[in-house]
Design an enzyme around this catalytic site. Structure first.
Site, short mmCIF file in Angstrom:
data_model
loop_
_atom_site.label_atom_id
_atom_site.label_comp_id
_atom_site.label_asym_id
_atom_site.label_seq_id
_atom_site.Cartn_x
_atom_site.Cartn_y
_atom_site.Cartn_z
CE LYS A 115 -4.49 -1.48 1.29
NZ LYS A 115 -5.64 -1.40 2.17
CE LYS A 197 -4.88 -8.52 -2.06
NZ LYS A 197 -5.31 -8.25 -0.73
CE LYS A 200 -11.36 -3.87 -0.72
NZ LYS A 200 -12.31 -4.07 0.31
P1 TYM Z 1 -10.19 -6.63 2.92
O1 TYM Z 1 -11.27 -5.63 3.04
O2 TYM Z 1 -9.02 -6.31 2.03
O3 TYM Z 1 -10.76 -8.01 2.43
C1 TYM Z 1 -11.90 -8.60 3.06
C2 TYM Z 1 -11.77 -10.11 3.04
O4 TYM Z 1 -11.64 -10.59 1.71
C3 TYM Z 1 -10.51 -11.45 1.61
N1 TYM Z 1 -9.92 -11.32 0.27
C4 TYM Z 1 -9.64 -12.35 -0.55
N2 TYM Z 1 -9.82 -13.67 -0.41
C5 TYM Z 1 -9.46 -14.47 -1.44
N3 TYM Z 1 -8.94 -13.99 -2.60
C6 TYM Z 1 -8.74 -12.66 -2.79
N4 TYM Z 1 -8.25 -12.21 -3.93
C7 TYM Z 1 -9.11 -11.77 -1.73
N5 TYM Z 1 -9.07 -10.42 -1.58
C8 TYM Z 1 -9.57 -10.16 -0.35
C9 TYM Z 1 -9.56 -10.95 2.69
O5 TYM Z 1 -8.64 -11.95 3.08
C10 TYM Z 1 -10.53 -10.60 3.80
O6 TYM Z 1 -10.88 -11.75 4.55
N6 TYM Z 1 -7.62 -5.93 7.10
C11 TYM Z 1 -8.83 -6.54 6.56
C12 TYM Z 1 -10.11 -6.01 7.17
C13 TYM Z 1 -10.16 -6.14 8.65
C14 TYM Z 1 -10.38 -7.35 9.39
C15 TYM Z 1 -10.38 -6.96 10.76
C16 TYM Z 1 -10.58 -8.68 9.00
C17 TYM Z 1 -10.04 -5.13 9.56
N7 TYM Z 1 -10.18 -5.62 10.81
C18 TYM Z 1 -10.57 -7.91 11.77
C19 TYM Z 1 -10.77 -9.62 10.03
C20 TYM Z 1 -10.76 -9.24 11.39
C21 TYM Z 1 -8.86 -6.23 5.09
O7 TYM Z 1 -8.30 -5.25 4.62
O8 TYM Z 1 -9.66 -7.04 4.36
#
Ligand code: TYM
Length: 334
Positions: A115, A197, A200
């Site tokens: 990032k 990966k 978004k």
């Molecule tokens: P975020 O918002 O980037 O993604 C949300 C969830 O989607 C999963 N994910 C994927 N899984 C498979 N293939 C992909 N290409 C892919 N892209 C995203 C992520 O692994 C995630 O489960 N830091 C976290 C948000 C967060 C969080 C938390 C999660 C903040 N606090 C506490 C769990 C517990 C994040 O940025 O996810």
């Protein structure tokens, strides 16, 4: 434990357009977990501001994400779905945990490296300490399990390290959480570059399928997906494009990889891609229909927000009070 159930916690950032990766790697696997666990799912709006947000757009996206959780099948009567920023304990514990997290640990985080390269003009302290806030999210609810995609594994490991560090000083404050990864779809890759990966924030919109893409767009993007020239449909490390499509198909249909390979035995890449596209349309169509219905029901959404915010606040504040006391903060008069 909360009551007689173990606790499960997860969430997504309220930023950008959610992709098929978010759905297959996380959201889809969350449905029905409430039968076995006490479930909390946050709309992670505090995390979203590590990147500049347009206020009107941000508000809309946060609300959309909440509606999407429900559209995917999370029953808000049985799962605590809420906005992270409505529960101030997240920011408070986030600060406390900043003081238990080392610069060296944070420097190793691959998400920070990615990032900060992407937003070189805004490498802010929040982006750096992001994992401590994520640890706060999880630890406030005494979560036993955290269902996420593989890209979050490093954040989960640091959460456990921080929790153990705090517990070593103030005994028994936090439950040590474990990651919970889906058997399929835990890492969906870009359709245009299957070594990266699906994300978004990808600049190439053809690399990602967005949850609100219509069927024609889905078919077009999957038809254009990068594969290889050997024309055999099997899962293998040296065939990242085909393996990714098999992963998508398998996660969308619930079939194993072997069953998925069998479905396309003797077929060419054209038919294969069409089959994968159909499986994606089949899972996204009901999600989109539900979403379009829910997003316009303002009264329903408001009622849910209120009820679930209260529950989240209650559980989170209990942990925060316990830690404040152990650390020696003065009591807050009531
Ligand atoms: P975020 O918002 O980037 O993604 C949300 C969830 O989607 C999963 N994910 C994927 N899984 C498979 N293939 C992909 N290409 C892919 N892209 C995203 C992520 O692994 C995630 O489960 N830091 C976290 C948000 C967060 C969080 C938390 C999660 C903040 N606090 C506490 C769990 C517990 C994040 O940025 O996810």
């Amino acid at each position: 434990m909360l009551g007689d159930k173990k606790v499960l916690y997860s969430g997504m950032q309220a930023t950008g357009n959610l992709t098929l990766g978010n759905y297959l790697g996380a959201l889809k696997n969350w449905v029905n977990l409430n039968e076995e666990y006490e479930c909390f799912f946050g709309v992670m709006d505090l995390h979203s501001i590590t990147v500049r947000q347009n206020p009107a757009e941000f508000r809309k996206r946060a609300k959309s994400l909440l509606a999407l959780y429900i559209a995917a099948g999370l029953d808000p009567e049985k799962n605590c779905i809420y906005y992270q920023s409505h529960v101030s304990a997240h920011a408070e514990l986030g600060w406390i945990l900043d003081c238990f997290t080392y610069m060296g640990e944070l420097n190793r985080m691959t998400q920070f490296k990615d990032k900060s390269a992407k937003h070189a003009d805004n490498v802010n302290a929040g982006l750096f300490t992001y994992p401590a806030l994520m640890a706060a999210d999880i630890l406030l609810y005494q979560a036993d399990y955290v269902p996420v995609g593989r890209d979050q594994q490093q954040h989960l490991e640091i959460t456990r390290d921080i929790a153990e560090r705090v517990n070593a000083i103030y005994e028994g404050v936090f439950t040590i959480p474990e990651g919970y990864y889906g058997k399929r779809g835990a890492k969906i890759m870009s359709l245009q570059d299957p070594t990266k990966k699906m994300s978004k924030s990808d600049e190439n919109p053809n690399g990602s399928i967005y949850l609100m893409d219509d069927p024609d767009t889905i078919v077009r993007k999957i038809k254009r997906a990068v594969t290889d020239s050997d024309n055999s449909i099997r899962y293998s490390e040296d065939k990242p494009g085909v393996s990714n499509l098999l992963d998508i198909y398998s996660a969308a249909t619930g079939k194993s990889i072997q069953e998925s390979e069998k479905d396309f035995e003797g077929k060419g890449y054209g038919d294969f891609k069409l089959g994968v596209a159909e499986s994606v349309v089949d899972v996204l169509k009901p999600l989109q229909d539900n979403y379009n219905r829910i997003i316009n029901d303002k009264a329903y959404l408001e009622e849910i927000i209120k009820k679930n915010d209260d529950k989240a606040r209650y559980v989170a504040n209990k942990t925060l009070r316990k830690l404040r006391k152990k650390m020696g903060f003065t009591d807050i008069p009531r």
